[in-house]
Design a protein around this motif. Sequence first.
Motif, mmCIF file in Angstrom:
data_model
loop_
_atom_site.group_PDB
_atom_site.id
_atom_site.type_symbol
_atom_site.label_atom_id
_atom_site.label_comp_id
_atom_site.label_asym_id
_atom_site.label_seq_id
_atom_site.Cartn_x
_atom_site.Cartn_y
_atom_site.Cartn_z
ATOM 1 N N GLU A 84 -32.209 -47.870 -3.487
ATOM 2 C CA GLU A 84 -30.237 -48.688 -3.772
ATOM 3 C C GLU A 84 -30.022 -48.376 -2.636
ATOM 4 O O GLU A 84 -29.464 -48.942 -1.862
ATOM 5 C CB GLU A 84 -30.389 -48.487 -4.837
ATOM 6 N N GLN A 94 -29.501 -62.011 -6.091
ATOM 7 C CA GLN A 94 -29.697 -61.676 -7.375
ATOM 8 C C GLN A 94 -28.826 -61.397 -7.534
ATOM 9 O O GLN A 94 -28.032 -61.367 -7.447
ATOM 10 C CB GLN A 94 -31.045 -59.868 -6.378
ATOM 11 N N ARG A 96 -26.239 -58.548 -10.385
ATOM 12 C CA ARG A 96 -26.430 -56.612 -11.132
ATOM 13 C C ARG A 96 -25.299 -57.253 -12.351
ATOM 14 O O ARG A 96 -23.973 -58.135 -11.658
ATOM 15 C CB ARG A 96 -25.580 -56.160 -10.686
ATOM 16 N N VAL A 105 -21.446 -51.695 -5.029
ATOM 17 C CA VAL A 105 -22.240 -52.408 -4.182
ATOM 18 C C VAL A 105 -21.248 -52.635 -2.671
ATOM 19 O O VAL A 105 -20.069 -52.732 -3.328
ATOM 20 C CB VAL A 105 -22.022 -53.489 -5.116
ATOM 21 N N VAL A 135 -26.527 -50.038 -2.928
ATOM 22 C CA VAL A 135 -26.042 -50.257 -4.688
ATOM 23 C C VAL A 135 -26.278 -48.476 -5.511
ATOM 24 O O VAL A 135 -26.772 -47.965 -4.564
ATOM 25 C CB VAL A 135 -26.349 -50.967 -5.321
ATOM 26 N N CYS A 145 -27.390 -50.547 -15.588
ATOM 27 C CA CYS A 145 -26.840 -51.845 -15.137
ATOM 28 C C CYS A 145 -28.185 -52.973 -15.153
ATOM 29 O O CYS A 145 -28.675 -52.372 -15.687
ATOM 30 C CB CYS A 145 -26.287 -52.444 -13.688
ATOM 31 N N ARG A 147 -30.698 -55.801 -13.436
ATOM 32 C CA ARG A 147 -31.040 -56.055 -12.455
ATOM 33 C C ARG A 147 -31.935 -57.652 -12.507
ATOM 34 O O ARG A 147 -32.529 -57.323 -13.328
ATOM 35 C CB ARG A 147 -31.895 -55.114 -11.095
#
Length: 331
Positions: A84, A94, A96, A105, A135, A145, A147
């Motif tokens: 990440e 994607q 989050r 991010v 990230v 989180c 994903r």
Amino acid sequence: MPSSWLLNTQEGDITAPCHCSPDVPVTDVQLETFLVYSRSIDVATLHERHPDDDEGRTYAQRLIWNLGYKTLEKVTFTTPSKDESMEHLNVDEQMRIVESGIIYVDVRNEKDEWVRIEGKMGDVIVLPPGMYHRVVSSNSGPATCLRLFRRAETFRPIPRDTAGLSEALVKEAVEAHEEHMFFINNPPVETAMGPANDTDNILVKNPRDFDATLEKVKAALQPGDILVVLIKGVSHPKTHKSWCPPCVLAEPMVQRAVKAAKEKRRVVYVQCNVERSVYLGNPKYLYRTHPFIKVTGIPHFMVFQQGEGGLKDICRESTPWEGYEKWVEKL
């Protein structure tokens, strides 16, 4: 909603906030110009059953279903993850959802500068395919989180440093990034009625601009004038087709109706574009809660006639059918 700022690249610890001095904030509007969208949700109920779901899905599962996403993973950050935290892209859209803690991010803007987005509990951040980013967790402690991936079954980052990668993977990354840049460099400038202008063919790209646009339009209307409003899913800049199939069906109906109405009255057409990732599964989306619009689904089609006392409803439709055109007969 997440906060964002231009990243201080001289800061050695990327898990620190890394503000510039002076700080350089980045607005939601600026983020959206490079196709990053955000919203907030209640994470306390994410894993509880949704009361309106006949299939027994949780709020999180229903969100995936609404968005048409394929995969959900739960990720815990305690130290920077190699996959990440390296600069990379994904060929899939994607999302989050921050359940606890703080994540950063970092995304590349149109100048290839780092922009840092701070995600806290309840923040939702949507990243487009082909965007270089990374990230990391905050140095304030662990973070968790969700994903989500739209089409992929697993997290598959492609590093920006392509040394050692196969030719096929490099080609895939290049094509994804070029597609991303094409989207950035070709924002919507047309409506279903052709090139947008400021007088009678108006494009509202963001719900935040709707009220100001409507007031400006209303101020210029004369008795007898017709105001047509279409709220629809934004169109792909290459195919010129909306992500929303019913919207694709509605457009030719609206085109015929507006052209026919212009033979009888002065018509002002206003088209409001809707981004899929921030609309679907979002009960707080502005067009849903707006007292004038009250969208229950898209497309949402409205026709008004200016009278001495203000606007008078002529037509309000969602599902594309003959009602999209029958109103012209009443003029």
